[in-house]
Scaffold this active site. Structure first.
Site, short mmCIF file in Angstrom:
data_model
loop_
_atom_site.label_atom_id
_atom_site.label_comp_id
_atom_site.label_asym_id
_atom_site.label_seq_id
_atom_site.Cartn_x
_atom_site.Cartn_y
_atom_site.Cartn_z
CE LYS A 197 -6.32 0.59 6.71
NZ LYS A 197 -6.43 -0.75 6.22
CG ASP A 231 -22.13 -7.62 -11.11
OD1 ASP A 231 -22.58 -6.66 -10.38
OD2 ASP A 231 -20.93 -7.47 -11.87
CB VAL A 272 -10.43 -6.18 -7.43
CG1 VAL A 272 -11.59 -6.05 -6.51
CG2 VAL A 272 -9.93 -7.63 -7.56
CB ALA A 321 -21.89 -14.46 -6.90
CG ASN A 359 -15.23 -0.99 -9.69
OD1 ASN A 359 -15.31 -1.95 -10.54
ND2 ASN A 359 -15.79 -1.43 -8.38
CG HIS A 413 -18.48 -4.71 -12.01
ND1 HIS A 413 -19.66 -5.30 -11.41
CD2 HIS A 413 -18.12 -3.98 -11.19
CE1 HIS A 413 -19.45 -4.99 -10.19
NE2 HIS A 413 -18.50 -4.04 -10.05
CG ASP A 472 -2.23 0.94 1.12
OD1 ASP A 472 -3.39 0.63 0.82
OD2 ASP A 472 -1.85 2.13 1.24
CE1 TYR A 483 3.36 -2.50 -7.13
CE2 TYR A 483 4.09 -0.47 -5.72
CZ TYR A 483 3.20 -1.11 -6.49
OH TYR A 483 1.70 -0.52 -6.48
#
Length: 316
Positions: free
Chosen positions: A42, A154, A124, A156, A126, A181, A37, A69
Site C-alpha cells: 500500500k 475544529d 494525527v 478551522a 486519534n 479534540h 505502512d 523507519y
C-alpha cells in the site's frame, strides 16, 4: 547525520496519509516524501502514484517513494497517521480507539527513536490528545518536538461556519476551539471576533444575523462524524491542516495554532495533553499561550482535562 528539514516521513498510508501526501505535492518547499505502512504494498502504491504527479510542468520535482523507519534518521518532520480510525458503523467517541492506537503508537515510537530524536513528530491519529500525551511522556524524546493536530481542524471548522453566517472571509474570523479534540471541546466565545469586533458586539455590526452559540459548537463537534457517515472517512480537512502546520514549521513563521501537547500549570491544569494556542517554530512548540478565558471557559477547559486524564488512566 545531517537533518533534511524538508524531508517528510508519513507513517500510515490510509485515506488520511495518502491525502496528506497528495496535498503536500503542491508545496514548493518539500524535497522528499517517504511513505511508511505496515502494508508495504500500500505504501509503495501510494508513493508510486504520487510520484507520477511530479511529472507535470507546474508541479515541484519532489522525490516520492516508500521506505522504512531508517528513513526517519535524517527526516525533518514525521507525520503519524497509523492506526484504525472511526468508521460509519462505530460511534464517534474517539476514546474507543485509544487502547489499540496506544499499542500502535508504542510500536511506532520504539522504532523512530532508534534512528532520530531530532525530527518533529506530528500526531494525527486519534484519540490525538491521548496518543500525544503517551508519546511525549513515555519515550526519551524532546517534548517540544512532539505535538498533535489537536483542535486545529475544529478551529478551522468553527471559523468557517461563522464566516458563512456573517458573509465574511473566514481568515477575518478569530477565535478558537480548545481542549480535547472530541466531545468536551469548547469555543472561546469571550475572545472570538471578526476584524476586531467582539462576538458580543457583532449583532450591531451585522444586523439580522441570528445564531445560537451552543448549536454552533455542537455542529463543529459533530460535523466530522457527519462526513464519516456520508463518505466513510474524513481526509481533506485534516490533510490541509497538516499541510498548514508543515508550512508554518518549514517557514519558521512562528504561527499561533491550537495544537495538542502536555500542559503544566495552566488554568489549574497539570500533566495532560490538550489544545491551547501554541507558538510553532522550526524547532517545534516554542511556547504555550495562556490566553484570557472567562470563568465558564476555564471550567470547560478543566472539564476537558479531567475527562482526558480519566480516559488515560483507564488504559493502564
Amino acid at each position: 547525520m545531517k537533518i533534511l528539514r524538508n524531508k517528510i516521513v508519513i507513517i500510515g498510508s490510509g485515506h488520511v496519509g495518502a491525502t496528506i501526501l497528495y496535498t503536500l505535492l503542491s508545496s514548493g518547499s518539500i524535497a522528499e516524501i517517504v511513505m511508511l505502512d505496515i502494508n508495504k504494498n500500500k505504501a509503495h502504491g501510494e508513493a508510486l502514484d504520487g510520484s507520477h504527479a511530479t511529472a507535470f510542468a507546474y508541479s515541484p520535482n519532489i522525490q516520492v517513494r516508500s521506505g522504512d523507519y531508517s528513513d526517519c534518521a535524517d527526516a525533518g518532520i514525521i507525520v503519524m497517521t497509523a492506526g484504525p480510525s472511526a468508521t460509519p458503523d462505530k460511534p464517534i467517541d474517539r476514546t474507543e480507539l485509544a487502547k489499540t492506537n496506544i499499542q500502535v503508537t508504542k510500536s511506532v515510537m520504539e522504532q523512530i527513536i532508534q534512528y532520530t530524536k531530532e525530527a518533529l513528530i506530528i500526531f494525527v491519529s486519534n484519540p490525538v490528545d491521548i496518543l500525544t500525551y503517551y508519546a511525549q511522556n513515555n519515550f526519551d524524546y524532546p517534548k517540544e518536538k512532539i505535538f498533535g493536530s489537536g483542535t486545529f481542524l475544529d478551529t478551522a471548522r468553527f471559523r468557517r461556519i461563522l464566516s458563512q453566517y456573517y458573509l465574511v472571509d473566514s481568515k477575518n474570523v478569530h477565535g478558537y476551539i480548545l481542549g480535547e479534540h472530541g466531545q468536551t471541546a469548547f469555543a472561546t466565545w469571550s475572545n472570538t471576533n471578526i476584524a476586531g469586533i467582539p462576538f458580543a458586539q457583532l449583532a450591531g455590526a451585522f444586523p439580522g444575523v441570528d445564531l445560537n452559540p451552543e448549536e454552533i459548537v455542537k455542529t463543529v463537534k459533530e460535523v466530522g462524524w457527519e462526513v464519516i457517515q456520508n463518505k466513510g472517512f474524513t481526509n481533506f480537512g485534516i490533510a490541509k491542516s497538516v499541510e498548514r502546520i508543515i508550512h508554518s514549521i518549514l517557514s519558521n513563521e512562528l504561527s499561533i495554532l491550537p495544537l495538542s501537547s502536555t500542559i503544566n500549570q495552566m488554568y489549574g491544569i497539570d500533566d495532560v495533553s490538550l489544545s491551547v494556542p501554541c507558538i510553532l517554530s522550526k524547532d517545534g512548540i516554542s511556547k504555550q499561550l495562556r490566553i484570557p478565558l472567562n470563568a465558564v471557559e476555564e471550567e470547560q477547559m478543566i472539564t476537558s482535562a479531567n475527562f482526558l486524564k480519566k480516559v488515560y488512566k483507564s488504559l493502564f
